[in-house]
Design an enzyme around this catalytic site. Structure first.
Site, mmCIF file in Angstrom:
data_model
loop_
_atom_site.group_PDB
_atom_site.id
_atom_site.type_symbol
_atom_site.label_atom_id
_atom_site.label_comp_id
_atom_site.label_asym_id
_atom_site.label_seq_id
_atom_site.Cartn_x
_atom_site.Cartn_y
_atom_site.Cartn_z
ATOM 1 N N LYS A 32 6.800 5.410 31.658
ATOM 2 C CA LYS A 32 6.006 5.425 30.326
ATOM 3 C C LYS A 32 4.761 4.641 30.674
ATOM 4 O O LYS A 32 3.845 5.077 29.900
ATOM 5 C CB LYS A 32 6.964 4.820 29.269
ATOM 6 N N THR A 33 4.910 3.651 31.208
ATOM 7 C CA THR A 33 3.634 2.863 31.162
ATOM 8 C C THR A 33 2.357 3.692 32.109
ATOM 9 O O THR A 33 1.095 3.464 31.352
ATOM 10 C CB THR A 33 3.983 1.440 31.952
ATOM 11 N N LYS A 78 2.243 -1.884 22.761
ATOM 12 C CA LYS A 78 3.670 -1.947 22.889
ATOM 13 C C LYS A 78 4.335 -3.127 22.074
ATOM 14 O O LYS A 78 4.334 -4.469 22.225
ATOM 15 C CB LYS A 78 3.665 -2.792 24.429
ATOM 16 N N GLY A 98 7.174 2.658 23.995
ATOM 17 C CA GLY A 98 8.636 1.939 23.805
ATOM 18 C C GLY A 98 9.077 1.406 24.709
ATOM 19 O O GLY A 98 8.543 1.025 25.793
ATOM 20 N N ALA A 99 10.411 0.739 24.634
ATOM 21 C CA ALA A 99 11.220 0.083 25.574
ATOM 22 C C ALA A 99 12.524 0.990 25.866
ATOM 23 O O ALA A 99 13.090 1.216 25.023
ATOM 24 C CB ALA A 99 11.586 -1.284 25.132
ATOM 25 N N GLY A 100 12.460 1.510 27.105
ATOM 26 C CA GLY A 100 13.517 2.259 27.661
ATOM 27 C C GLY A 100 13.595 3.530 26.926
ATOM 28 O O GLY A 100 12.348 4.174 26.439
#
Length: 202
Positions: A15-16, A32, A100-102
């Site tokens: 994602k990053t 983020k 997002g995260a995960g």
């Protein structure tokens, strides 16, 4: 102005990297909302080192959590409560890439998930997929959940080695749009980020 929420079919999907490519391609801002893990090597810092245009602004995270764990647990260990209402799109006149995260079902606290944050922010989603055994299931489950929440999917970016049969099935079954393929990379730099942006169509 367009806001895109970048989520993945799991953790470690890229994602990053995709966020950096899109921020450079669109000369968009980056945000983020929740950073969980090594704060000295955060995703925001990574994106800032890969983007070379002079328009992208890196907005500060709303929550900075010290443990490389699920946000709900990392926050608990840090003595912090993640509150959905405190995460609002930062003011900008630029396009915005939100990372997002995960994946979509990652918990933020005892009652809310990443997908609840996406719904609150009311953004389109760009889903990052990767070809591995089980990725058809993970990708289609993610798309199905977005549909259940009535969240618009802008399209899918496949990150890593190509698998034509897997991608064909996912796109046929889901009717989702393919935005591009990003190959497996070993040396990532600013010039390469610019080149890769040309492989993504929005």
């Amino acid at each position: 102005m367009a806001n895109y929420f970048i989520t993945g079919i799991g953790t470690g999907i890229g994602k990053t990297l995709i966020s950096a490519i899109l921020a450079e391609k669109l000369e968009a801002d980056y945000w983020k909302p929740i950073q969980s893990g090594d704060l000295d090597q955060s995703d925001s810092l990574t994106v800032s080192t890969l983007v070379s245009n002079n328009k992208t602004y890196i907005h500060p995270e709303t929550y900075r959590l010290s443990q490389p764990l699920s946000p709900h647990l990392s926050a608990r260990l840090d003595g912090i409560a993640i509150v959905l209402e405190k995460m609002n799109i930062p003011p900008t006149r630029n396009d915005l890439i939100i990372e997002g995260a995960g994946g979509l079902m990652v918990p933020l606290n005892e009652t809310t998930l990443i997908i609840d944050l996406i719904k609150k922010l009311n953004t389109e989603v760009i889903l990052v997929s990767q070809n591995y055994l089980g990725s058809i299931n993970h990708t289609l489950l993610s798309i199905n959940l977005l549909n259940q929440y009535q969240i618009k999917l802008k399209g899918i970016i496949f990150n890593g080695d190509e698998n034509a049969e897997t991608e064909k099935y996912i796109l046929h079954y889901s009717k989702a749009k393919k935005l591009g393929n990003i190959p497996s990379l070993t040396d990532i730099n600013k010039n390469l980020i610019k080149v890769l942006g040309k492989q993504i169509s929005l």
